[in-house]
Design a protein around this motif. Structure first.
Motif, PDB file in Angstrom:
ATOM      1  N   UNK A 181       0.854  -1.184   0.000  1.00 50.07           N
ATOM      2  CA  UNK A 181       0.000   0.000   0.000  1.00 50.07           C
ATOM      3  C   UNK A 181       0.891   1.235   0.000  1.00 50.07           C
ATOM      4  N   UNK A 182       0.677   2.098  -0.951  1.00 52.64           N
ATOM      5  CA  UNK A 182       1.390   3.370  -0.977  1.00 52.64           C
ATOM      6  C   UNK A 182       0.382   4.474  -0.677  1.00 52.64           C
ATOM      7  N   UNK A 183       0.380   4.941   0.577  1.00 55.00           N
ATOM      8  CA  UNK A 183      -0.625   5.916   0.993  1.00 55.00           C
ATOM      9  C   UNK A 183      -0.509   7.227   0.223  1.00 55.00           C
ATOM     10  N   UNK A 184       0.703   7.556  -0.209  1.00 54.27           N
ATOM     11  CA  UNK A 184       0.897   8.762  -0.998  1.00 54.27           C
ATOM     12  C   UNK A 184       0.641  10.030  -0.197  1.00 54.27           C
ATOM     13  N   UNK A 185       0.187  11.066  -0.888  1.00 55.06           N
ATOM     14  CA  UNK A 185      -0.050  12.362  -0.239  1.00 55.06           C
ATOM     15  C   UNK A 185      -1.493  12.802  -0.476  1.00 55.06           C
ATOM     16  N   UNK A 186      -1.959  13.672   0.411  1.00 55.36           N
ATOM     17  CA  UNK A 186      -3.258  14.324   0.223  1.00 55.36           C
ATOM     18  C   UNK A 186      -3.000  15.815   0.251  1.00 55.36           C
ATOM     19  N   UNK A 187      -3.240  16.478  -0.845  1.00 57.01           N
ATOM     20  CA  UNK A 187      -2.870  17.887  -1.064  1.00 57.01           C
ATOM     21  C   UNK A 187      -1.344  17.984  -0.947  1.00 57.01           C
ATOM     22  N   UNK A 188      -0.826  18.427   0.215  1.00 53.56           N
ATOM     23  CA  UNK A 188       0.633  18.510   0.382  1.00 53.56           C
ATOM     24  C   UNK A 188       1.107  17.654   1.553  1.00 53.56           C
ATOM     25  N   UNK A 189       0.195  16.845   2.118  1.00 49.71           N
ATOM     26  CA  UNK A 189       0.513  16.103   3.331  1.00 49.71           C
ATOM     27  C   UNK A 189       0.796  14.633   3.028  1.00 49.71           C
ATOM     28  N   UNK A 190       2.045  14.159   3.243  1.00 52.84           N
ATOM     29  CA  UNK A 190       2.330  12.727   3.126  1.00 52.84           C
ATOM     30  C   UNK A 190       1.563  11.964   4.205  1.00 52.84           C
ATOM     31  N   UNK A 191       0.661  11.087   3.799  1.00 51.46           N
ATOM     32  CA  UNK A 191      -0.251  10.453   4.739  1.00 51.46           C
ATOM     33  C   UNK A 191       0.426   9.466   5.674  1.00 51.46           C
ATOM     34  N   UNK A 192       1.576   8.957   5.294  1.00 53.34           N
ATOM     35  CA  UNK A 192       2.277   7.994   6.153  1.00 53.34           C
ATOM     36  C   UNK A 192       3.120   8.689   7.216  1.00 53.34           C
ATOM     37  N   UNK A 193       3.359   9.989   7.052  1.00 54.68           N
ATOM     38  CA  UNK A 193       4.171  10.746   8.002  1.00 54.68           C
ATOM     39  C   UNK A 193       3.262  11.569   8.934  1.00 54.68           C
ATOM     40  N   UNK A 194       3.852  12.105   9.989  1.00 58.08           N
ATOM     41  CA  UNK A 194       3.093  12.970  10.884  1.00 58.08           C
ATOM     42  C   UNK A 194       2.942  14.360  10.263  1.00 58.08           C
ATOM     43  N   UNK A 195       1.877  15.057  10.659  1.00 54.34           N
ATOM     44  CA  UNK A 195       1.643  16.411  10.157  1.00 54.34           C
ATOM     45  C   UNK A 195       1.092  17.270  11.282  1.00 54.34           C
ATOM     46  N   UNK A 196       1.907  18.222  11.732  1.00 51.72           N
ATOM     47  CA  UNK A 196       1.475  19.138  12.782  1.00 51.72           C
ATOM     48  C   UNK A 196       0.301  19.995  12.298  1.00 51.72           C
ATOM     49  N   UNK A 197       0.344  20.375  11.028  1.00 51.01           N
ATOM     50  CA  UNK A 197      -0.706  21.236  10.468  1.00 51.01           C
ATOM     51  C   UNK A 197      -2.062  20.543  10.537  1.00 51.01           C
ATOM     52  N   UNK A 198      -2.126  19.284  10.059  1.00 51.26           N
ATOM     53  CA  UNK A 198      -3.382  18.539  10.103  1.00 51.26           C
ATOM     54  C   UNK A 198      -3.816  18.279  11.543  1.00 51.26           C
ATOM     55  N   UNK A 199      -2.831  18.052  12.429  1.00 47.52           N
ATOM     56  CA  UNK A 199      -3.144  17.820  13.844  1.00 47.52           C
ATOM     57  C   UNK A 199      -3.802  19.048  14.463  1.00 47.52           C
ATOM     58  N   UNK A 200      -3.262  20.225  14.149  1.00 48.96           N
ATOM     59  CA  UNK A 200      -3.831  21.476  14.682  1.00 48.96           C
ATOM     60  C   UNK A 200      -5.224  21.715  14.106  1.00 48.96           C
ATOM     61  N   UNK A 201      -5.391  21.461  12.803  1.00 55.87           N
ATOM     62  CA  UNK A 201      -6.712  21.629  12.184  1.00 55.87           C
ATOM     63  C   UNK A 201      -7.722  20.689  12.838  1.00 55.87           C
ATOM     64  N   UNK A 202      -7.288  19.444  13.092  1.00 53.24           N
ATOM     65  CA  UNK A 202      -8.176  18.472  13.749  1.00 53.24           C
ATOM     66  C   UNK A 202      -8.574  18.951  15.139  1.00 53.24           C
ATOM     67  N   UNK A 203      -7.609  19.517  15.875  1.00 48.20           N
ATOM     68  CA  UNK A 203      -7.896  20.044  17.205  1.00 48.20           C
ATOM     69  C   UNK A 203      -8.865  21.220  17.160  1.00 48.20           C
ATOM     70  N   UNK A 204      -8.660  22.119  16.211  1.00 51.70           N
ATOM     71  CA  UNK A 204      -9.540  23.275  16.067  1.00 51.70           C
ATOM     72  C   UNK A 204     -10.958  22.841  15.707  1.00 51.70           C
TER      73      UNK A 204
END
Length: 257
Positions: free
Chosen positions: A159-182
């Protein structure tokens, strides 16, 4: 009573988490055995992969699966809302019972519990209704976490999760984490927490917890939280109608003046 429910909920959550911890980060495939793999993790992987192949992106696949899951538990959410509203309606009577049985001796407290249960049954309030959506989502959330983590592991299925917009889905993302929190904060703002002083603490704790978890888990899971919270906000707007609550508060404030 609420304390006991939260204790039970915590124990169930820990049990579910531990049930999948033994094979964490091991590859997942159709040949994987065990209840957790066969009935939770692999079905979630298969559904995500199906929509990913159909739509051309694992990010879009996760979004579609998230929406499907939230729509599937919508009846439970509506039941939770109805129970919450009924609970608010009987709050004055509950306070009367608390004052009537203010003594802390065992006999008085037993009578208090009996009358409280009678009051809830008469009003049609189910204290477990508020926990049902959480109980249902807990194995799904942990299953999604394992599915995403183990999809990225090396194994017979690639499985190659790839990216969504600019976010590599297999790696961590502080930006997505903050958006999820908000978004979690917005969910609580538009839900019953605003009318319940005891729940207002959650408005600050839960978003911080989401950001903390999102900072260490794959971005695909943060994406699941973001989309799930967006769906929850829409549900809250349709079910709770917070603008009516604001009008009622303004009317009450004007009447007091």
């Amino acid at each position: 009573m609420r304390k006991n429910l939260w204790v039970i909920l915590s124990l169930v959550s820990v049990a579910l988490l531990l049930s999948g911890c033994t094979e964490f980060n091991k590859p997942i495939s159709a040949e994987s055995t065990g209840f957790w793999n066969e009935f939770i993790v692999w079905p979630l992987v298969s559904i995500i992969k199906y929509f990913a192949d159909l739509l051309g992106s694992y990010g879009l696949g996760i979004i579609v699966v998230t929406i499907i899951i939230r729509l599937a538990i919508l009846p439970l959410t509506i039941k939770q809302v109805k129970s919450s509203k009924k609970m608010q309606e009987i709050q004055p009577k509950m306070k009367e019972l608390q004052q009537k049985y203010a003594s802390k001796d065992a006999i008085t407290q037993q009578k208090y519990q009996q009358e409280m249960m009678t009051l809830m049954q008469t009003a049609g309030v189910n204290p477990l209704a508020g926990c049902l959506p959480i109980l249902i989502q807990m194995p799904i959330l942990i299953g999604i976490y394992h599915a995403i983590s183990r999809m990225d592991a090396t194994g017979p299925e690639v499985f190659n999760l790839g990216t969504f917009i600019i976010f590599p889905l297999a790696d961590t993302s502080i930006v997505l984490a903050v958006i999820a929190g908000l978004m979690q904060y917005v969910v609580l703002m538009t839900g019953p927490a605003m009318d319940n002083p005891q729940m207002k603490v959650m408005m600050y704790i839960m978003p911080l917890m989401i950001v903390g978890f999102g900072a260490v888990v794959p971005a695909a899971l943060s994406l699941y939280w973001v989309v799930g919270n967006i769906v929850s906000v829409v549900q809250n707007l349709l079910i709770y109608k917070p603008w009516n609550r604001n009008k009622e508060a303004a009317t009450i404030g004007g009447a007091k003046k």
